[in-house]
Scaffold this motif. Structure first.
Motif, PDB file in Angstrom:
ATOM      1  N   PHE A 175      -5.414   4.708  -4.296  1.00 20.46           N
ATOM      2  CA  PHE A 175      -4.442   4.144  -3.357  1.00 20.46           C
ATOM      3  C   PHE A 175      -5.130   3.680  -2.075  1.00 20.46           C
ATOM      4  CE2 PHE A 175      -1.087   7.195  -5.291  1.00 20.46           C
ATOM      5  CZ  PHE A 175      -0.972   6.364  -6.384  1.00 20.46           C
ATOM      6  N   GLY A 214       2.811   5.291  -6.935  1.00 26.57           N
ATOM      7  CA  GLY A 214       1.956   4.801  -5.860  1.00 26.57           C
ATOM      8  C   GLY A 214       1.466   3.382  -6.083  1.00 26.57           C
ATOM      9  N   CYS A 253      -2.802  -3.488  -8.714  1.00 25.11           N
ATOM     10  CA  CYS A 253      -1.558  -2.713  -8.826  1.00 25.11           C
ATOM     11  C   CYS A 253      -0.722  -3.182 -10.016  1.00 25.11           C
ATOM     12  CB  CYS A 253      -0.748  -2.836  -7.542  1.00 25.11           C
ATOM     13  SG  CYS A 253      -1.480  -2.000  -6.110  1.00 25.11           S
ATOM     14  N   ALA A 282       2.315   5.912  -0.505  1.00 23.41           N
ATOM     15  CA  ALA A 282       1.665   6.293  -1.761  1.00 23.41           C
ATOM     16  C   ALA A 282       0.723   7.477  -1.576  1.00 23.41           C
ATOM     17  CB  ALA A 282       0.897   5.094  -2.326  1.00 23.41           C
TER      18      ALA A 282
END
Length: 524
Positions: free
Chosen positions: A94, A367, A498, A279
Motif C-alpha cells: 500500500f 486496500g 491496483c 488502506a
C-alpha cells in the motif's frame, strides 16, 4: 544492587523497520540541506525506493520464519512471526502505490499539498508562497515515519510498544491531514478533529494498559493471556482494561462507535493521503487487534466476544446506511470504510483458526481498491470559465456522464467499486467469502447472516456511482459536470497495479491464500 542486563537484539529481524525509519530521517536532512531545485526529486525517489527495499527485506525474513525461525525480540517486546510479516508486506504494498499517488502532479504542475503548510488559509503569506512555487517536500519523510510506526504495530508483543507504535504512526498523519492545497480550512478542521479524537483514544488506551497491568502485573500479551486464564477475583478490572485497549485500536480502524472522525478526515485531508491512510493504517491497526485477540484474549472468553459482535454489527449497519445518504464521493467512501471495518471484524470475532489469514486477505483486497479509488478521485476535477483545472469534483452529481467522456478511467473506478461491493471475479468477493467462512466455522453464523444482508444493501451506493458515470448525462445533474485530467506516470502506474491486483486476486486467489494460511501462526 540490581545489575542491568541489556537485551539481545536481532537487528536483522528489525531491518525492514530500520530501512523505513532511516530513510525518513534522511528525508528530513534532505529537506534541510538539498537545494530546492532538486529537493522534491530526491524525496520522491527515497519515498518510492524505501518501501520496495523494505518489501524485499520482508520477503527474506519470510523465508527465515517459514524455515522455523519464529522468535520474540527485544526481551519479548516484539514478535517476528507469520502474521507480523504478512501484515508488513501488505502495508508496504500500500505504501508503494500510495506514495506514487502522493508524488504525482496534475498536467498543470499542481500537486496535492499546500505550498507552505504553516501558512494561514487565505493569507497573503500563503498566496506569496504559491506564486513563488514553493513545495512542501517534508510530506514524504512524514509519510515514511508514519509507515515505520505501522510496521512496528503488527510486531508489538507488549502494550507499551504497541502504544509507542500507535503514536509514531498517528502523529505524522495528523500533520499530513492539514496539508491539502485546496479547501484549506476544511483540511485544517479535519486535522484538528483527527488530533483531538486521537488524543482521547490514546488516553483510553493508556488507561486500559494501567488496568491490565494492575490485573496481571505485566504488559506482555502472552502474560496477559496466561493471567486471564489463571487469576481469580479481578475479572472486572481485566475486562474493562481489555476493552479500553481495544477501543484505542478500534478508533484507528474507524469502527462504530469510534468512527466520528472518519468522514470529516477522509473528506478534508489531501486525497492521496486519504487513500494511503485508509488502506495502510487500517491494515496496521487490524494486525495489532489480531495479535491482541489471538495472543491475550482467549483467556477472557465470552467476556470480550459480545463487545466484538456489537462493534461489528454496528459498523456494518451504520456505515452502510450513512453511505447511502451521502452526496460527496469522499464521504461515501469514508462511510464505506466504516462498513468494511465491520466486515473485517466478522473474520475474527470467533477467534477461529482461519481468522488471521481471512482477515489479512480481506485487508489486502480492500486496500488495493481503496488506494485505487482515491487515486481516481484525484483526477476528476472541476474547471473554471476559462477551462483551467481547479479543485476536485467530489459531489456525486458531478460524476454524471464520466463513463462517456473518460471510459478507461470510469471502467477502472467501476472495478474498484465492484470489489468494494463484493461482486464475483473481484478481490472483494473472495475477501468477503473467506471472512464469512472463517466466522461461520467459528460458530458466528448469525453474524454472517447480518453481514450478507449489510453487504447486499451496501451494493446500492456503489452501483449508484456506476449508474451516474454511465447512464446519466451532465446536463441532468444539479451541478456543472466535471472533467478528468490525464494521470501522471506515477498515478497511472498506481492505478494499473491496483486494478491488476484487484482482478488477479479475484480470479486466482489461491497462491496468496496459501501464503497467508502459512502465516497464521503466532509466537506465543
Amino acid at each position: 544492587m540490581t545489575t542491568f542486563v541489556a537485551p539481545v537484539i536481532d537487528w536483522a529481524a528489525l531491518s525492514a523497520i530500520l530501512v523505513i525509519a532511516g530513510t525518513g530521517i534522511v528525508g528530513v536532512l534532505v529537506a534541510a540541506f538539498v537545494p530546492a531545485s532538486s529537493r522534491r526529486t530526491v524525496q520522491v525517489v527515497l519515498a518510492l525506493v524505501a518501501p520496495l527495499a523494505a518489501l524485499a527485506v520482508v520477503a527474506w525474513r519470510w523465508s527465515v520464519v517459514v524455515g522455523g525461525g519464529e522468535s520474540t525480540l527485544v526481551a519479548g517486546q516484539l514478535a517476528e512471526d507469520g502474521p507480523a510479516l504478512a501484515a508488513q508486506a501488505i502495508i508496504l504494498i500500500f505504501a508503494v502505490v500510495g506514495f506514487a499517488v502522493m508524488a504525482s502532479r496534475l498536467p498543470n504542475g499542481e500537486e496535492a499539498f499546500a505550498p507552505q503548510g504553516a501558512a494561514a488559509p487565505g493569507s497573503a503569506y500563503e498566496e506569496a508562497a504559491r506564486r513563488a512555487g514553493l513545495e512542501q517536500t517534508e510530506v514524504f519523510p512524514l509519510a515514511l515515519l508514519s509507515l515505520a510506526g505501522m510496521l512496528v504495530f503488527p510486531m508489538a508483543n507488549d502494550l507499551l510498544v504497541m502504544f509507542v507504535a500507535l503514536e509514531v504512526l498517528s502523529l505524522p498523519l495528523y500533520v499530513l491531514s492539514a496539508m491539502a492545497r485546496r479547501r484549506r480550512v476544511l483540511s485544517h478542521e479535519a486535522a484538528l478533529k483527527y488530533f483531538l479524537l486521537g488524543a482521547f483514544s490514546s488516553a483510553l488506551f493508556l488507561f486500559g494498559v494501567a488496568l491490565l497491568f494492575g490485573f496481571s502485573g505485566s504488559i506482555s500479551l502472552p502474560d496477559l493471556g496466561t493471567a486471564a486464564a489463571t487469576t481469580v477475583g479481578m475479572d472486572g478490572m481485566a475486562v474493562v482494561g481489555f476493552v479500553l485497549v481495544l477501543t484505542g485500536l478500534l478508533f484507528k480502524v474507524g469502527a462504530v462507535p469510534f468512527h466520528a472522525w472518519v468522514p470529516d478526515v477522509y473528506q478534508g485531508a489531501p486525497t492521496p493521503v486519504t487513500g494511503f491512510m485508509a488502506a495502510a493504517t487500517k491494515t496496521a491497526a487490524f494486525a495489532a487487534i489480531l495479535r491482541l485477540l489471538y495472543v491475550a484474549a482467549p483467556g477472557f472468553g465470552w467476556d470480550v466476544e459480545p463487545v466484538l459482535w456489537a462493534v461489528a454489527i454496528a459498523s456494518m449497519l451504520l456505515g452502510t446506511v450513512a453511505a447511502i445518504v451521502q452526496t460527496d464521493i469522499k464521504r461515501t467512501l469514508a462511510y464505506s470504510s466504516v462498513a468494511h471495518a465491520g466486515f473485517a471484524l466478522v473474520a475474527i470475532v470467533s477467534l477461529s483458526e482461519q481468522g488471521p489469514s481471512a482477515l489479512l486477505f480481506y485487508l489486502l483486497a480492500y486496500g488495493l481498491a481503496t488506494v485505487g479509488a482515491f487515486a481516481v478521485v484525484t483526477l476528476v476535477r472541476e474547471r473554471d470559465a476559462d477551462g483551467n483545472v481547479t479543485g476536485e469534483a467530489t459531489h456525486l452529481s458531478q460524476w454524471a456522464g464520466l463513463g462517456r467522456r473518460h471510459p478507461v478511467l470510469a471502467a477502472t473506478m467501476t472495478l474498484f467499486l465492484l470489489s468494494f461491493a463484493g461482486i464475483p471475479l473481484t478481490a472483494g468477493f473472495v475477501g468477503k467469502f473467506v471472512a464469512f467462512v472463517a466466522a461461520a466455522d467459528g460458530g458466528a453464523w448469525p453474524l454472517v447472516v447480518i453481514a450478507v444482508i449489510a453487504s447486499a444493501a451496501a451494493a446500492f451506493f456503489y452501483v449508484r456511482i456506476i449508474v451516474l458515470m454511465y447512464f446519466s448525462r451532465p446536463e441532468e445533474s444539479e451541478r456543472p459536470g466535471a472533467d478528468a485530467v490525464e494521470p501522471g506516470a506515477l498515478t497511472r502506474a498506481s492505478l494499473v497495479l491496483c486494478a491488476l491486483g484487484t482482478l488477479v486476486l479475484g480470479v486466482w486467489p489461491t497462491p496468496v491464500l496459501d501464503l497467508l494460511a502459512q502465516a497464521a501462526k503466532f509466537v506465543v
